[in-house]
Design a protein around this motif. Structure first.
Motif, PDB file in Angstrom:
ATOM      1  N   ALA A   1       0.835  -1.207   0.000  1.00  0.00           N
ATOM      2  CA  ALA A   1       0.000   0.000   0.000  1.00  0.00           C
ATOM      3  C   ALA A   1       0.870   1.256   0.000  1.00  0.00           C
ATOM      4  CB  ALA A   1      -0.932   0.006   1.206  1.00  0.00           C
ATOM      5  N   GLU A   2       1.965   1.239   0.739  1.00  0.00           N
ATOM      6  CA  GLU A   2       2.860   2.399   0.751  1.00  0.00           C
ATOM      7  C   GLU A   2       3.529   2.569  -0.609  1.00  0.00           C
ATOM      8  OE1 GLU A   2       4.247   2.774   5.370  1.00  0.00           O
ATOM      9  OE2 GLU A   2       4.925   1.009   4.234  1.00  0.00           O
ATOM     10  N   MET A   3       3.918   1.463  -1.236  1.00  0.00           N
ATOM     11  CA  MET A   3       4.508   1.547  -2.571  1.00  0.00           C
ATOM     12  C   MET A   3       3.479   2.060  -3.567  1.00  0.00           C
ATOM     13  SD  MET A   3       7.670   0.950  -2.329  1.00  0.00           S
ATOM     14  CE  MET A   3       7.967   1.013  -4.069  1.00  0.00           C
ATOM     15  N   GLU A   4       2.243   1.587  -3.456  1.00  0.00           N
ATOM     16  CA  GLU A   4       1.178   2.066  -4.345  1.00  0.00           C
ATOM     17  C   GLU A   4       0.929   3.554  -4.108  1.00  0.00           C
ATOM     18  OE1 GLU A   4      -1.606   2.563  -7.184  1.00  0.00           O
ATOM     19  OE2 GLU A   4      -0.250   0.865  -6.968  1.00  0.00           O
ATOM     20  N   GLY A   5       0.981   3.972  -2.860  1.00  0.00           N
ATOM     21  CA  GLY A   5       0.823   5.395  -2.548  1.00  0.00           C
ATOM     22  C   GLY A   5       1.920   6.231  -3.184  1.00  0.00           C
ATOM     23  N   HIS A   6       3.153   5.708  -3.167  1.00  0.00           N
ATOM     24  CA  HIS A   6       4.274   6.405  -3.804  1.00  0.00           C
ATOM     25  C   HIS A   6       4.044   6.505  -5.310  1.00  0.00           C
ATOM     26  CE1 HIS A   6       8.287   7.704  -4.747  1.00  0.00           C
ATOM     27  NE2 HIS A   6       8.443   6.659  -5.522  1.00  0.00           N
ATOM     28  N   ARG A   7       3.597   5.397  -5.903  1.00  0.00           N
ATOM     29  CA  ARG A   7       3.339   5.393  -7.347  1.00  0.00           C
ATOM     30  C   ARG A   7       2.231   6.376  -7.687  1.00  0.00           C
ATOM     31  NH1 ARG A   7       0.188   3.659 -11.203  1.00  0.00           N
ATOM     32  NH2 ARG A   7      -1.341   2.721  -9.840  1.00  0.00           N
ATOM     33  N   ALA A   8       1.184   6.392  -6.882  1.00  0.00           N
ATOM     34  CA  ALA A   8       0.063   7.312  -7.123  1.00  0.00           C
ATOM     35  C   ALA A   8       0.511   8.766  -6.997  1.00  0.00           C
ATOM     36  CB  ALA A   8      -1.078   7.016  -6.149  1.00  0.00           C
ATOM     37  N   ALA A   9       1.394   9.041  -6.033  1.00  0.00           N
ATOM     38  CA  ALA A   9       1.910  10.408  -5.865  1.00  0.00           C
ATOM     39  C   ALA A   9       2.733  10.827  -7.080  1.00  0.00           C
ATOM     40  CB  ALA A   9       2.741  10.513  -4.588  1.00  0.00           C
ATOM     41  N   ARG A  10       3.526   9.903  -7.620  1.00  0.00           N
ATOM     42  CA  ARG A  10       4.308  10.207  -8.820  1.00  0.00           C
ATOM     43  C   ARG A  10       3.378  10.497  -9.997  1.00  0.00           C
ATOM     44  NH1 ARG A  10       9.434   7.548  -9.505  1.00  0.00           N
ATOM     45  NH2 ARG A  10       9.446   8.714 -11.423  1.00  0.00           N
ATOM     46  N   PHE A  11       2.316   9.706 -10.122  1.00  0.00           N
ATOM     47  CA  PHE A  11       1.342   9.923 -11.190  1.00  0.00           C
ATOM     48  C   PHE A  11       0.697  11.297 -11.018  1.00  0.00           C
ATOM     49  CE2 PHE A  11      -2.736   9.821 -13.270  1.00  0.00           C
ATOM     50  CZ  PHE A  11      -2.498   9.123 -14.436  1.00  0.00           C
TER      51      PHE A  11
END
Length: 153
Positions: free
Chosen positions: A48-58
């Motif tokens: 979930a934290e990695m997905e959050g990082h990816r979403a922030a980059r997007f």
């Protein structure tokens, strides 16, 4: 327009890389610290934290906030990263600090000599057209073995 597709591919690949904790990169392609990725501070990086990082980059790349990336947005993100990388390279390589790179300051690629020697199959000190084409075919075969059919041209 071939460059636009290439840049889009690079941006998408860079965004995909953020799905891996070991390769997580922040703005300007700096390695992110464990603490930056462990957003809840519990000592573990979750999916979930990695997905959050990816979403922030997007979201950072989605400058108009429409939930989609346009080619212009992807190109702007790629240019921004390229600008940061070029600035860092200049700072690192410009030994005399004159704001320019001369041939002596350019990086030496260790593999270039080895690649030349591999292509020069007969050891003549030059690469014939046949040797060149053979080297290209070997590289293509290598890419196909590493990346599957996506390396086909």
């Amino acid at each position: 327009m071939k460059h636009a597709g290439f840049i889009a591919g690079i941006v998408l690949a860079a965004m995909a890389v953020t799905a891996s904790g070991a390769l997580a990169m922040g703005p300007g392609r700096q390695m992110m610290s464990f603490e930056e990725l462990d957003t809840d501070g519990n000592g573990e990086i979750t999916r979930a934290e990695m997905e959050g990082h990816r979403a922030a980059r997007f979201q950072e790349a989605d400058t108009d906030g429409d939930g989609k990336l346009s080619l212009d947005e992807m190109q702007a993100q790629a240019r921004q990263r390229a600008d940061v990388r070029a600035q860092r390279m200049m700072e690192h390589l410009d030994a005399d600090k004159d704001g320019f790179l001369n041939p002596a300051e350019m990086p030496k690629h260790e593999r270039a000599g080895k690649m030349f020697d591999r292509a020069d199959r007969d050891g003549s000190g030059g690469i014939s057209k046949a040797e060149f084409e053979e080297a290209q075919a070997r590289m293509k075969d290598h890419r196909m073995k590493r990346h599957g059919n996506s390396a086909k041209e």
